[in-house]
Structure formats: C-alpha cells, structure tokens
Write a protein that holds these residues in place. Structure first.
Motif, mmCIF file in Angstrom:
data_model
loop_
_atom_site.group_PDB
_atom_site.id
_atom_site.type_symbol
_atom_site.label_atom_id
_atom_site.label_comp_id
_atom_site.label_asym_id
_atom_site.label_seq_id
_atom_site.Cartn_x
_atom_site.Cartn_y
_atom_site.Cartn_z
ATOM 1 N N ASP A 265 -31.665 30.456 22.185
ATOM 2 C CA ASP A 265 -30.630 29.556 21.684
ATOM 3 C C ASP A 265 -31.065 28.096 21.786
ATOM 4 O OD1 ASP A 265 -29.063 31.683 21.080
ATOM 5 O OD2 ASP A 265 -27.918 31.631 22.964
ATOM 6 N N LYS A 266 -31.702 27.737 22.900
ATOM 7 C CA LYS A 266 -32.120 26.349 23.089
ATOM 8 C C LYS A 266 -33.178 25.950 22.070
ATOM 9 C CE LYS A 266 -33.396 23.169 26.804
ATOM 10 N NZ LYS A 266 -33.749 23.039 28.240
ATOM 11 N N ILE A 267 -34.089 26.856 21.797
ATOM 12 C CA ILE A 267 -35.139 26.575 20.806
ATOM 13 C C ILE A 267 -34.516 26.399 19.430
ATOM 14 C CG2 ILE A 267 -37.253 27.450 19.735
ATOM 15 C CD1 ILE A 267 -37.552 26.637 22.642
ATOM 16 N N LYS A 268 -33.540 27.230 19.093
ATOM 17 C CA LYS A 268 -32.886 27.114 17.792
ATOM 18 C C LYS A 268 -32.156 25.785 17.652
ATOM 19 C CE LYS A 268 -32.241 32.021 16.807
ATOM 20 N NZ LYS A 268 -31.286 33.099 16.487
ATOM 21 N N GLU A 269 -31.561 25.320 18.752
ATOM 22 C CA GLU A 269 -30.876 24.025 18.701
ATOM 23 C C GLU A 269 -31.859 22.896 18.417
ATOM 24 O OE1 GLU A 269 -28.761 23.461 22.289
ATOM 25 O OE2 GLU A 269 -27.366 25.153 21.985
ATOM 26 N N TYR A 270 -33.018 22.937 19.057
ATOM 27 C CA TYR A 270 -34.036 21.915 18.804
ATOM 28 C C TYR A 270 -34.524 21.955 17.365
ATOM 29 C CZ TYR A 270 -34.520 20.631 23.730
ATOM 30 O OH TYR A 270 -34.295 20.162 24.990
ATOM 31 N N LEU A 271 -34.654 23.172 16.807
ATOM 32 C CA LEU A 271 -35.132 23.301 15.430
ATOM 33 C C LEU A 271 -34.088 22.805 14.421
ATOM 34 C CD1 LEU A 271 -36.913 26.788 15.629
ATOM 35 C CD2 LEU A 271 -37.964 24.518 15.586
ATOM 36 N N LYS A 272 -32.807 23.002 14.737
ATOM 37 C CA LYS A 272 -31.752 22.519 13.851
ATOM 38 C C LYS A 272 -31.633 20.993 13.903
ATOM 39 C CE LYS A 272 -28.882 26.688 14.063
ATOM 40 N NZ LYS A 272 -27.585 27.263 14.500
ATOM 41 N N ASP A 273 -31.828 20.405 15.095
ATOM 42 C CA ASP A 273 -31.695 18.960 15.252
ATOM 43 C C ASP A 273 -32.945 18.429 15.973
ATOM 44 O OD1 ASP A 273 -30.927 16.365 15.405
ATOM 45 O OD2 ASP A 273 -29.263 16.693 16.818
ATOM 46 N N PRO A 274 -34.017 18.132 15.233
ATOM 47 C CA PRO A 274 -35.276 17.674 15.860
ATOM 48 C C PRO A 274 -35.128 16.404 16.691
ATOM 49 C CG PRO A 274 -35.634 18.265 13.567
ATOM 50 C CD PRO A 274 -34.154 18.264 13.769
ATOM 51 N N SER A 275 -34.037 15.613 16.463
ATOM 52 C CA SER A 275 -33.871 14.378 17.231
ATOM 53 C C SER A 275 -33.682 14.660 18.724
ATOM 54 C CB SER A 275 -32.663 13.588 16.698
ATOM 55 O OG SER A 275 -31.468 14.354 16.828
ATOM 56 N N LYS A 276 -33.290 15.874 19.060
ATOM 57 C CA LYS A 276 -33.121 16.217 20.465
ATOM 58 C C LYS A 276 -34.444 16.208 21.222
ATOM 59 C CE LYS A 276 -28.884 18.925 19.986
ATOM 60 N NZ LYS A 276 -28.241 20.232 20.238
ATOM 61 N N PHE A 277 -35.517 16.450 20.457
ATOM 62 C CA PHE A 277 -36.836 16.366 21.093
ATOM 63 C C PHE A 277 -37.087 14.967 21.638
ATOM 64 C CE2 PHE A 277 -37.704 20.112 18.415
ATOM 65 C CZ PHE A 277 -38.264 20.952 19.369
ATOM 66 N N ALA A 278 -36.729 13.945 20.837
ATOM 67 C CA ALA A 278 -36.949 12.554 21.235
ATOM 68 C C ALA A 278 -36.078 12.177 22.409
ATOM 69 C CB ALA A 278 -36.688 11.627 20.056
ATOM 70 N N VAL A 279 -34.882 12.765 22.496
ATOM 71 C CA VAL A 279 -33.971 12.467 23.595
ATOM 72 C C VAL A 279 -34.416 13.152 24.889
ATOM 73 C CG1 VAL A 279 -31.604 12.673 24.426
ATOM 74 C CG2 VAL A 279 -32.050 12.113 22.017
#
Length: 319
Positions: A265-279
C-alpha cells in the motif's frame, strides 16, 4: 673405544630412526640444505632443541630407503618421496609450524660469491670509495664499472648491477667482490614444503592470517551465491538473495494488479503521488541528523567532569 659401524648397519639404523620419527611426529618441514655447512647445521639443531628434530641425509638414498618402509608408513612415504630430490632435510616438530620456520630462517650465514655458483639474488655494487689503490682499476674496467680517482683511491661513481639472479658467478666478479669485502649471498635451510597430518602444502600458507582466511571465505561464498542464482539452485549462500528477489516479484505483481497488502500500500501511494518522495527524503535526513546531534551532545556531557562541591569534600568554605 667406539665400534665403527658398517654401511649396512648405518642404513638399518637410519631406517629405524626414520620409522620412529614417522610414528611420533605428524608435522614435518621439508627443507633444501644446499651450501649449508656442518657447523651451521649444528647451530640449527641447538636452536630447535626441545620440540623438533632435524634428520639429514642424501635425498636419493632416503628416497631409496623409504621404498622399503613398513606398510604402516605408506601414506607419509607417498607424500614425502615426491620431494626427495637433491640435498633434502626433514624437520620433525611438535611445535607451531610457523614459529619453527621462523626459527630456522634465523640461522643464515653470509657467503662470498665463489666462481661457478648460481646467484640466488641480484648483486649490486654500491657507489662510494673502495679503499683500493689506482693500480686495481683493471678489475673495474673489465666489468665496465665507472670509477674515478679520489684522494689516491678508486671511487665507484654509480651503483652497478654486477650479477643477476640465476647467472653464474665469473672469476672477475668473484675477485672484485672479494677485494671489496662484499659477501653478497647467504645460505641456510630453505623450507620448500610442509607436511601436516597427511597433507602437503606450500610454506606460504603459514603466512595467512585470520583476516586473509575470512576474506577468501567471503569470496568463496560470493562465488557460490552467484552460481546458485545463475542456475536457480537453492543454497544457504543464495537463500537471502532468492527471498529478496521473490519479494520483489510479489511486490511487482501487487503494484500491477488490484491485489494489495500493507507493505505494498505504501509503495502504491508513492507511485500515485511522486511528490511524497521529496517530502519523505528531507524528513528522514532531518531525523538522522537530529539523532546524530543528540548523540554527540550526550558524549560531550559524559566527557565533561562534574565539579566537586564543598559537601563532597566533607567541609565548607564558610566553616
């Protein structure tokens, strides 16, 4: 008066002693004894006295005598016979093989460069004043050694490689080195092979440290893991990599399909919203930096000595 034994009796005594040593010792150093004198060998025996015995004898004779050893000594005989060529000595020991080899290496004697000897090392004549009078310049001219006359003596200008390793010593080189007082060679027992409980190996193995063994073991495990992964054959070395690759495959299937589980689930969230990687990256860096600062502050507090109070000393300044 001691009774002089015949050659046949000496051979029988030699066989008995060799069989006795093979029964008593499981560790043997095989050494070449070329150019080793009797006095030098006696000093080696004295240095090894206690837990080691040196058995000398012509290699060809010992090889011949070992062909008739009892059946009980067949395994050691097969190991030894292959190395019995030339002037060979056996050092039977109960001590540490490395320590015994180091003790043997101490007893080396300097020797002059005699005519016809094969040089075991390169011989270099250093520059400087030789102390020889100008009439001796003919030796240097024959060998093409640049010299000059300085204060009535011959001086060598530059270092000269007089003899190369493996070359035979000529008469001119031998005479010059003798005049200069240079004894370039040193001789002693040279350990060529080691026998330990049925195994024969090179003496370089004794120089291996625990770090070297760990490095070689790790390299071997890495090679086993690589081969196992390449042919898909499960081994203990490859098991962690196989589990990791399997988890990656399951995660890839979960990402491409509607199937999901908590870790996916966490990986899918990052893939849906790549800006979370920067945060997430700065937060992780800040957390690690804060932890490092806190740890350094704690260390500083530990290093600072606490001031002793008057009460700790058992008195007061105002009493």
């Amino acid at each position: 008066m001691a009774i002089k034994r015949t050659k046949a009796e000496k051979k029988v005594a030699y066989d008995k002693k060799l069989c006795q040593l093979l029964d008593e010792y499981t560790k043997v150093l095989i050494a070449v004894a070329d150019n080793v004198g009797s006095n030098q060998l006696q000093e080696i025996r004295k240095g090894l006295r206690g837990d080691s015995i040196v058995l000398m004898g012509q290699g060809a004779r010992r090889q011949h005598r070992q062909q008739g050893l009892p059946r009980a000594h067949a395994p050691p005989r097969r190991k030894f016979t292959f190395f019995f060529h030339g002037n060979v000595g056996l050092i039977f020991t109960k001590g540490d093989l490395k320590e015994v080899r180091e003790e043997v290496a101490k007893y080396k004697v300097g020797a002059p460069a005699r005519v016809g000897l094969v040089a075991p090392v390169d011989v270099v004549v250093p520059p400087g004043n030789t102390g020889l009078d100008p009439s001796q310049t003919s030796f240097f001219q024959v060998l093409n050694i640049p010299t000059k006359i300085n204060k009535g003596t011959v001086e060598i200008i530059t270092p000269v490689e007089l003899i190369k390793k493996g070359d035979k010593v000529g008469s001119s080189e031998s005479a010059l080195l003798a005049k200069l007082g240079i004894r370039p060679f040193s001789y002693g027992l040279v350990i060529t092979n080691v026998y330990d409980s049925g195994s024969v190996f090179s003496p370089e193995v004794l120089d291996l440290t625990e770090e070297d063994l760990m490095e070689k073991f790790a390299s071997g495990v890495s090679m086993v893991a690589s081969v196992s992964l390449a042919i898909s054959y499960p081994t203990i070395a490859a098991a962690p990599h196989m589990f990791l690759n399997g988890y990656k495959n399951v995660l890839a299937v979960a990402v491409e399909t509607e199937y999901s589980y908590p870790h996916a689930d966490k990986i899918k969230e990052y893939l849906k919203d790549p800006s979370k990687f920067a945060v997430a990256a700065p937060v992780a860096a800040a957390d690690s930096g804060a932890a490092a600062v806190a740890a350094s502050k704690e260390e500083e507090k530990k290093e600072e000595p606490e001031e002793e109070s008057d009460g700790d000393l058992g008195m007061s300044l105002f009493d």
